[in-house]
Design a protein around this motif. Structure first.
Motif, PDB file in Angstrom:
ATOM      1  N   HIS A 225      -9.548 -25.950 -53.609  1.00 54.62           N
ATOM      2  CA  HIS A 225      -9.264 -25.888 -52.172  1.00 54.62           C
ATOM      3  C   HIS A 225      -9.597 -24.507 -51.611  1.00 54.62           C
ATOM      4  O   HIS A 225     -10.225 -24.389 -50.544  1.00 54.62           O
ATOM      5  N   ARG A 229     -12.626 -25.747 -49.592  1.00 54.55           N
ATOM      6  CA  ARG A 229     -12.076 -26.578 -48.537  1.00 54.55           C
ATOM      7  C   ARG A 229     -11.586 -25.718 -47.360  1.00 54.55           C
ATOM      8  O   ARG A 229     -11.448 -24.497 -47.476  1.00 54.55           O
ATOM      9  N   PRO A 230     -11.265 -26.329 -46.200  1.00 51.27           N
ATOM     10  CA  PRO A 230     -10.779 -25.553 -45.049  1.00 51.27           C
ATOM     11  C   PRO A 230      -9.502 -24.785 -45.374  1.00 51.27           C
ATOM     12  O   PRO A 230      -8.638 -25.256 -46.112  1.00 51.27           O
ATOM     13  N   PRO A 271     -17.177 -22.197 -48.091  1.00 51.53           N
ATOM     14  CA  PRO A 271     -16.756 -23.511 -47.585  1.00 51.53           C
ATOM     15  C   PRO A 271     -17.892 -24.528 -47.607  1.00 51.53           C
ATOM     16  O   PRO A 271     -19.076 -24.191 -47.462  1.00 51.53           O
ATOM     17  N   PRO A 274     -20.158 -28.883 -43.052  1.00 57.46           N
ATOM     18  CA  PRO A 274     -19.320 -29.867 -42.346  1.00 57.46           C
ATOM     19  C   PRO A 274     -19.568 -31.309 -42.770  1.00 57.46           C
ATOM     20  O   PRO A 274     -18.615 -32.091 -42.889  1.00 57.46           O
ATOM     21  N   GLU A 277     -17.812 -31.827 -46.080  1.00 55.94           N
ATOM     22  CA  GLU A 277     -16.366 -31.831 -45.889  1.00 55.94           C
ATOM     23  C   GLU A 277     -15.896 -33.148 -45.292  1.00 55.94           C
ATOM     24  O   GLU A 277     -14.861 -33.698 -45.703  1.00 55.94           O
ATOM     25  N   ARG A 281     -13.272 -35.727 -47.083  1.00 60.17           N
ATOM     26  CA  ARG A 281     -12.036 -36.208 -46.442  1.00 60.17           C
ATOM     27  C   ARG A 281     -11.945 -37.718 -46.492  1.00 60.17           C
ATOM     28  O   ARG A 281     -10.843 -38.267 -46.659  1.00 60.17           O
TER      29      ARG A 281
END
Length: 286
Positions: A225, A229-230, A271, A274, A277, A281
């Motif tokens: 994470h 991850r964000p 990161p 987008p 990600e 999710r």
């Protein structure tokens, strides 16, 4: 003689007897893949067993345990275009490596094939098979199976160039759940990671997990994470672990391991793009 398309890397430590079973199965494959054993500082008779019983197997010896990084060393040492991983309690079904090579040949963007896993002498389907087959990410038109963000390393065949491009297994993870971060990094670099049920690996794990494994897996999940991850997600997941640590010894162990590695994770933070990600999710929500 035709040069094999797939080599096999086996990372091991102090499991000479089960390793011998793995090497027997690999030696019986009609593909006759080159096999490299990376010994993670074994203190048992691993090296003597290989020299006596499997003189055709190459051996790379480390004086200390390098965890999953031993696989990185093996990939760099082998020169076949595709590399299959086996653990010292797993092997490949006859024809599996040839099928994986054909898939990789036919799909230039495919960076990693994750196989169907059959467990134990009864060849029970691993529950992960169904999870991967139902991946909510779906299947891209230029890939042979569903795109996934999880796999078992002992059931993976990688394109060597893709693996090296993504950096291999991450050093902060060491061992336990290292596959997820590699799947993230491959996908972020534009490579596909697909579940392909026609490729089959056998896994014969010990009946009881190693002590402390749950804490290691929890620690490594949170390291992932912080690395990819964000930040709000990383903060929330760490806060949950901190709350659990008040009354759970395994959570305290995981937290100590995380905090020791957190400065390095922040320095190495990169990161996910987008679009990756968003796909991650969807998988997490399924």
């Amino acid at each position: 003689m035709t040069t094999p398309a797939v080599g096999v890397v086996v990372a091991t430590r102090n499991r000479a007897d089960t390793l011998a079973t793995t090497l027997e199965h690999l030696a019986a494959l009609p593909e006759r893949p080159p096999v490299l054993v990376v010994d993670n500082g074994s203190t048992d008779h691993t090296r003597a067993m290989i020299a006596e019983c499997f003189p055709g197997v190459d051996l790379l010896v480390h004086p200390v345990n390098r965890g999953a990084l031993a696989r990185n060393d093996g990939v760099r040492a082998l020169t076949t275009p595709y590399i299959a991983f086996s653990d010292d309690d797993s092997w490949w079904r006859e024809g599996a490596l040839s099928r994986a090579a054909r898939l990789l040949d036919a799909h230039p963007r495919l960076g990693l094939v994750t196989a169907q896993v059959r467990v134990g002498p009864e060849e029970r389907p691993d529950p992960l098979n169904a999870v991967l087959a139902a991946s909510p990410v779906g299947r891209a038109p230029d890939l042979p199976g569903p795109e996934v963000f999880g796999f078992l390393a002992c059931a993976a065949v990688v394109r060597r160039s893709a693996f090296l491009d993504a950096g291999g297994f991450h050093p902060l993870i060491f061992f336990g759940g290292e596959e997820t971060l590699l799947a993230y990094d491959l996908t972020a670099r534009g490579w596909g990671v697909s579940y392909c049920a026609e490729v089959v690996a056998h896994h014969n794990p010990a009946p009881a997990p190693r002590p402390g494994r749950n804490a290691v897996m929890r620690r490594n999940e949170l390291i992932g994470h912080w690395l990819r991850r964000p930040l709000p997600l990383a903060f929330r997941s760490t806060a949950r672990l901190l709350a659990e640590a008040a009354c759970d010894p395994e959570a305290r162990l995981a937290l100590r391991g995380l905090l020791a590695r957190l400065p390095a994770a922040l320095r190495q933070r990169r990161p996910l793009p987008p679009w990756v990600e968003e796909a991650v999710r969807r998988v997490s929500a399924s």
